[in-house]
Design an enzyme around this catalytic site. Structure first.
Site, PDB file in Angstrom:
ATOM      1  N   ASN A 154       9.471  27.911 -16.499  1.00  0.00           N
ATOM      2  CA  ASN A 154      10.208  26.764 -17.024  1.00  0.00           C
ATOM      3  C   ASN A 154      11.333  26.311 -16.086  1.00  0.00           C
ATOM      4  O   ASN A 154      11.657  25.125 -16.019  1.00  0.00           O
ATOM      5  CB  ASN A 154      10.805  27.119 -18.384  1.00  0.00           C
TER       6      ASN A 154
ATOM      7  N   HIS B  31       8.438  15.576 -21.459  1.00  0.00           N
ATOM      8  CA  HIS B  31       9.136  16.590 -22.255  1.00  0.00           C
ATOM      9  C   HIS B  31       9.779  17.684 -21.402  1.00  0.00           C
ATOM     10  O   HIS B  31      10.369  18.607 -21.932  1.00  0.00           O
ATOM     11  CB  HIS B  31       8.134  17.207 -23.238  1.00  0.00           C
ATOM     12  N   TRP B  32       9.678  17.575 -20.094  1.00  0.00           N
ATOM     13  CA  TRP B  32      10.101  18.651 -19.191  1.00  0.00           C
ATOM     14  C   TRP B  32      11.070  18.094 -18.163  1.00  0.00           C
ATOM     15  O   TRP B  32      10.833  18.176 -16.960  1.00  0.00           O
ATOM     16  CB  TRP B  32       8.865  19.228 -18.508  1.00  0.00           C
TER      17      TRP B  32
ATOM     18  N   GLY C  86       8.337  26.381 -26.195  1.00  0.00           N
ATOM     19  CA  GLY C  86       7.460  27.192 -27.024  1.00  0.00           C
ATOM     20  C   GLY C  86       5.976  27.004 -26.804  1.00  0.00           C
ATOM     21  O   GLY C  86       5.174  27.428 -27.640  1.00  0.00           O
ATOM     22  N   GLY C  87       5.568  26.381 -25.718  1.00  0.00           N
ATOM     23  CA  GLY C  87       4.141  26.208 -25.477  1.00  0.00           C
ATOM     24  C   GLY C  87       3.457  27.502 -25.074  1.00  0.00           C
ATOM     25  O   GLY C  87       4.094  28.417 -24.537  1.00  0.00           O
TER      26      GLY C  87
ATOM     27  N   ARG D 241      -0.293  28.599 -15.526  1.00  0.00           N
ATOM     28  CA  ARG D 241      -0.066  28.618 -16.972  1.00  0.00           C
ATOM     29  C   ARG D 241      -1.242  29.273 -17.698  1.00  0.00           C
ATOM     30  O   ARG D 241      -1.047  30.022 -18.658  1.00  0.00           O
ATOM     31  CB  ARG D 241       0.145  27.182 -17.459  1.00  0.00           C
TER      32      ARG D 241
ATOM     33  N   ASN E 147      15.454  23.982 -23.411  1.00  0.00           N
ATOM     34  CA  ASN E 147      14.423  22.946 -23.462  1.00  0.00           C
ATOM     35  C   ASN E 147      13.512  23.185 -24.654  1.00  0.00           C
ATOM     36  O   ASN E 147      13.022  24.295 -24.846  1.00  0.00           O
ATOM     37  CB  ASN E 147      13.617  22.965 -22.153  1.00  0.00           C
TER      38      ASN E 147
ATOM     39  N   SER F   7       0.538  12.770 -11.371  1.00  0.00           N
ATOM     40  CA  SER F   7       0.303  13.297 -10.025  1.00  0.00           C
ATOM     41  C   SER F   7       0.921  14.681  -9.844  1.00  0.00           C
ATOM     42  O   SER F   7       0.577  15.407  -8.904  1.00  0.00           O
ATOM     43  CB  SER F   7       0.858  12.340  -8.966  1.00  0.00           C
TER      44      SER F   7
END
EC number: 3.7.1.8
Length: 286
Positions: free
Chosen positions: A51, A265-266, A42-43, A190, A111, A180
């Site tokens: 994603n 988180h990914w 949801g970003g 993004r 996710n 990195s």
């Protein structure tokens, strides 16, 4: 296999569900076989392709039909203000897409917000789901150990309220463990997605006022989930607390948990090769 691209796999269709009347959904699709629908987080600026572009190819090569869906109010799907918790409305959108494509049953990969969507779908439409794969899903209420919201969620809402390249960079730095991996190409892609749809950002904040994160909590209904479930988490996730993985493990009847070290988180992006191998092995098991 011919290299898959966003443009070559891009498609649209319209759905009609509660809160989503004659609503245009964008998705990317490739492959043949059992259907796997991948649901993004949801970003700001998120979408199915950004994603999961590190995952779609291996899943297609493994013999699956893969659909990367842009959730309502994200990327190329229509704009929307939601009066109900987002995971539930998103689950209806998944059902609408499946109905429109004639898909009776699908495996779901989710996710963060996409994980919350997958959980809601598994609860509301148990006869339509195959297996469930979750990566740091939202929608699980308070943490046993950490004050909520976590640092990453605070930065996410800051970026929604004050969209800027610097705020995006701050969020992504917390998003990933391995700094990195943060390239100008990643940030610029993004940022361009954020700038393309400023209406999505405003609507997300309005929706969050109407149905705040506290309304997303489906913990009390996790026991209803009968789908075989593979839970994954980044040990260093700063958006959704690791103990939520234990909450899922304790409450879902047929669940297993894998924790990636040196991972934020990914997981499906930061540890793509290992994630793809584990997830595909899970889907192949009886």
């Amino acid at each position: 296999m011919t290299a898959l691209t966003e443009s070559s796999t891009s498609k649209f269709l319209n759905i009609k569900e509660k809160g989503l009347s004659d609503f245009k959904i964008h998705y990317n699709e490739a492959g043949n076989g059992e259907t796997v629908i991948m649901l993004h987080g949801g970003g700001p600026g998120a979408g199915g392709w950004s994603n999961y572009y590190r995952n779609i190819g291996p899943f297609v090569e493994a013999g699956y039909r893969v659909i990367l869906k842009d959730s309502p109010g994200f990327n190329k799907s229509d704009a929307v203000v939601m009066d109900e918790q987002r995971g539930l409305v998103n689950a209806r959108a998944v059902k609408g897409l499946m109905d429109a494509l004639g898909i009776d049953r699908a495996h779901l990969v989710g996710n963060s917000m996409g994980g919350a969507t997958a959980l809601n779908f598994a609860i509301e439409y148990p006869d339509r789901i195959g297996k469930l794969i979750l990566m740091g899903p939202g929608g699980l209420g308070p943490s046993m150990f950490a004050p909520m919201p976590l640092e990453g969620i605070k930065l996410l809402f800051k970026l929604y309220a004050e969209p800027s390249y610097e705020n995006l960079k701050q969020m992504i730095q917390v998003f990933l463990y391995d700094q990195s991996l943060i390239t100008e190409e990643l940030l610029q892609g993004r940022w361009e997605a954020i700038q393309r749809q400023p209406e999505h950002l405003k609507n997300f904040l309005i929706s969050a006022q109407k149905a705040p994160l506290s309304t997303w909590d489906v913990t009390a209904r996790l026991g209803e989930i009968k789908a075989k479930t593979f839970i994954t988490w980044g040990r260093d996730d700063r958006f959704v607390p690791l103990d939520h993985g234990l909450k899922l493990l304790w409450n879902i009847d047929d669940a297993r948990l894998h924790v990636f070290s040196k991972c934020g988180h990914w997981a499906q992006w930061e540890h793509a090769d290992e994630f793809n191998r584990l997830a595909i092995d899970f889907l192949r098991q009886a």
